[in-house]
Structure formats: C-alpha cells, structure tokens
Design a protein around this motif. Structure first.
Motif, short mmCIF file in Angstrom:
data_model
loop_
_atom_site.label_atom_id
_atom_site.label_comp_id
_atom_site.label_asym_id
_atom_site.label_seq_id
_atom_site.Cartn_x
_atom_site.Cartn_y
_atom_site.Cartn_z
N GLY A 25 9.82 -1.17 -7.35
CA GLY A 25 10.64 0.00 -7.01
C GLY A 25 12.07 -0.14 -7.48
N VAL A 26 12.60 -1.37 -7.41
CA VAL A 26 13.97 -1.61 -7.90
C VAL A 26 14.04 -1.41 -9.40
CG1 VAL A 26 15.74 -3.38 -8.21
CG2 VAL A 26 14.60 -3.15 -6.00
N TYR A 54 12.39 4.52 -5.52
CA TYR A 54 12.06 3.26 -4.84
C TYR A 54 11.20 3.54 -3.61
CZ TYR A 54 12.44 -0.93 -1.99
OH TYR A 54 12.12 -2.03 -1.21
#
Length: 438
Positions: A310-311, A128
């Motif tokens: 990113g998650v 992330y």
C-alpha cells in the motif's frame, strides 16, 4: 453593457522577480542538502547490510540524555525528535513566507497548488487503505505515502542535470510546503500518546512568550534559543511529537520586514538554520532511519504484504494520480490557462517526482509501526517506492529536457548585464509596471 470577460490567469507562467529570487535561494540550499541526503541514505543501506551492521544498530540504539527531564533517548530518537524539529522549524518559516508573500497569500493564487497538494495527500492515503483492507492488513500506515520530500526530489533533478524552469520548481516547492503542513497536522492529531496536560500547558505558555517577544520586536538569540529548547522539551514530555514545536515557532516568526530592517526574523533564522537543516539534520535522520536489511525475501515481502504494498502504490500511483488530477481539475475550476510553453506532460512528470516521499514518510512510518519488524518493511517500502518514482520521473523529465533548456536560457538571458533577466523587462514594457518587482 455586458461586462468584459475576466482575464484568465496563467498557470506555471513567469514568476515575479522577488518570488523567483526567494525560491531560487531556498531550492539551492535544498538541492545541496538533497545530495547529502542521498549520500546518507546510500551509506545507511550499505552499512546496515554489511558485516558491520551490528555496529550500526549499536550506535542507532545508544541512549544518552537527561533522564530527570524525560530526555534519555536513543541516537535514532534524537535525530527523529530533535534534529527533525529544526527541519520542521524551517518548514514552518517557509510555510509562513508562502502564506504572507508567496503563492499562498491570496485565495486566487493558493487555490490551485493547495487543491493539487490536498489531492496528492488524499489519493495516496485512500489507495493505501484500499490495498491494506483488500489484503487483510492494518490501516495504521495510511499517512505514510502522503508526504513529498523536496530535498530528495531536487537531488534527483541535480543528478539528472536538468534545466527545469523556475515555475515548475516553485510549484514543486509549494506542493511540498503544503504537504509538510498536512504531515505536521497528522502527526499532531493522530500520533499522540499519554498526554501530559501540565507539560503541554507549559509548551503552550512557551509559544505565547515566543509570540510576545516577536510582537514587541525583542531581538537576541539568548532569548529564543533557551525558550525554544524548553518549549521543545515540554512538547515532547506532553505526549505530542516534538516536531510540532518546531513548526509552531516557525509560523510565529515575523516574516515582513520593518522599515529600515535588512531582514526579518524569519529570514535571518532561515538563513542560519536552513543549511544546517538540509545538510546535517535531515541527512543524519536518514542515516539512522534508512538502514534496513535488504534481501530477496525482504524485497519480496514488500510486494506481497498489504501494508508495504500500500505504501509503494500510494507513493508511485497515488501521488501521481492525486496531484495530476487535482491540478487539472483545479485549473479548469479556476479558469487558469497552462503556460503555452509547457504541456500537461510536464505536470505529469512533476506529479511523479512528488512521489519521492522519504524523510517525513520514514518518520510517520516509525510512528505508525512502533514494532521494529513491521517498521523495517514499511521503511523498505518507502525506499523502493521513492526509487521507483524517481526513476519514472527521470524518464519523463529527460524526454522534455531540451524544451526546459530553451526556457531556462530565455529566463536567464541578460544581454544588458544589469543583473535582471531581460524577460522581466519585456514583461515590464507589456504590463506598464515594474516587472522586476511584480
């Protein structure tokens, strides 16, 4: 005279009978709760994207409580700060059980799942951070993709009608338990604000009284329920997320039975609260946390903005790489031998399944992104990442389900109908001990 070589332990081998019974009971409740959780998430998504979405928001944002005690909260906050405290209380009990009588009780047995779980938290956070930095985004959400949702994962297994062996299910449960500990530490350390040390001192005093009552074997819910509520309220007003009080009380509950005791306080509390936590508390949190608007534009932003991307990458790629690599390296480091009936492909499938990070990921997302518009994107990313992980895991697990079915049949066979599977009696004859009690 040369010393005999140390016998290599078996990774994902046959669980001790008592451990298997405890794990089966815990997972049975989590599976039913996971199906309710899945239904609640679907209802939230449909409701939030229906013509009645305004009613959904009004209910979620409706405030009630006792203002004088600083507890005038919205329905959404009551579910996150109140009901999830029960979830973390049960998680604390499960962690205590693992530390005292489960897989984490000795360094030798704890090393492998702990290393795997830690790698499964560090790699998603790092992925992330790299994604957010490369895209010029914010690092606030680094902790969002770190947690595994055991209930959601088990719901996926239930929907697939899989026959996953008990050792694989127990390993997944242990990963989730360590994940929960990591999550609560992150919440306690990184998501505190406006600390009120007087209130925190009161919460600490409440926990000390709780410990003393346990120490002196004081029984009776009328002692513990008011004390628990007061400690929770003081923790909330102290600026530390109230769920920390839940996990702290879970860790303080006595797990070992006294002589002549039918069940320990931890066992009795878990028996009472686990069904409520899995079937009511967590689904209600999901109902008011998972209701995000879904459109082509919003879905596109999940994959074009650095934070939600990113998650997604952290859950789908980071969890898989972290858990699989951590497990493989830990097995080599500890000289553990993989169960010959299984393959590393099974560990890979489990690592992908652990990428389902729903409940705690949504909670951390709300804490990391207090702005509603930012939180909506992060919630959508958690949902999409969890669905992608669930889909990939389903493909990998279904491919091996024939092997799992055979192993489960061997584990369950009880030809002499004595209530204990025959495989444990075979182990008893091989090891010369009480196989069912090992």
């Amino acid at each position: 005279m040369a010393a005999a070589p140390r016998e290599r332990s078996t990774f994902l081998g046959l669980l001790p009978w008592r451990e298997r019974t405890a794990v089966a009971q815990a997972l049975r409740t989590e599976t039913v709760g996971g199906l309710v959780l899945l239904a609640a998430a679907v209802v939230a998504l449909v409701w939030a994207n229906s013509p009645w979405s305004g009613a959904y928001e009004q209910i979620r944002d409706f405030h009630f409580g006792i203002s004088a005690f600083g507890l005038d909260l919205s329905v959404g906050h009551w579910t996150a700060d109140g009901l999830l405290s029960i979830f973390f209380l049960v998680a604390g009990i499960e962690l205590k059980r693992e530390l005292v009588v489960g897989e984490l009780r000795t360094p030798a047995t704890a090393a492998l799942p702990v290393i795997a779980a830690v790698c499964g938290m560090v790699v998603p956070a790092a992925l992330y951070a790299v994604t957010a930095t490369a895209g010029g985004g914010r690092l606030d959400g680094w902790a969002v993709p770190m947690a595994t949702d055991i209930a959601f994962a088990l719901a996926v297994l239930a929907v697939l009608s899989t026959h996953l062996p008990s050792a694989l299910r127990a390993f997944l449960l242990t990963l989730a338990v360590v994940d929960d500990l990591g999550a609560i530490l992150i919440i306690a350390i990184f998501f505190t604000s406006d600390l009120n040390f007087v209130a925190l001192g009161g919460a600490l005093a409440g926990l000390i009284v709780f410990y003393v009552l346990q120490r002196f074997r004081v029984t009776g819910w009328w002692w513990y329920v008011p004390l628990g509520i007061a400690t929770w309220a003081l923790m909330y007003n102290g600026g530390v997320h109230a769920t920390v009080a839940g996990v702290a009380m879970g860790l303080l509950l006595r797990t070992i039975r006294d002589k002549g005791e039918a069940a320990s306080p931890a066992e009795r509390t878990s028996h009472l609260l686990h069904p409520f936590s899995a079937g009511v508390a967590v689904p209600l949190f999901a109902l008011f946390a998972a209701g995000v608007g879904v459109s082509a534009a919003s879905l596109g932003e999940v994959f074009t903005q650095p934070e939600p991307l990113g998650v997604v990458l952290g859950l789908v790629v980071g969890k898989t790489l972290g858990i699989f690599a951590g497990t493989y390296l830990a097995a080599r480091f500890t000289r553990a031998r993989l169960n010959p009936d299984l393959a590393w492909a099974d560990v890979l499938a489990l690592a992908v399944l652990a990428g389902i990070g729903f409940t705690v990921a949504l909670l951390i997302g709300e804490l990391a992104f207090p702005d509603p518009s930012d939180a909506e994107h992060i919630k959508a990313a958690v949902l999409i990442g969890s669905l992608m992980a669930a889909g990939l895991a389903a493909l990998l697990i279904k491919r091996r389900n024939g092997i799992y079915r055979r192993l489960c049949e061997e584990e369950e066979r009880d030809d002499d109908a004595d209530g204990i599977p025959d495989i444990y009696q075979k182990a008893d004859s091989v090891h010369g001990g009480a196989g069912a009690d090992r």
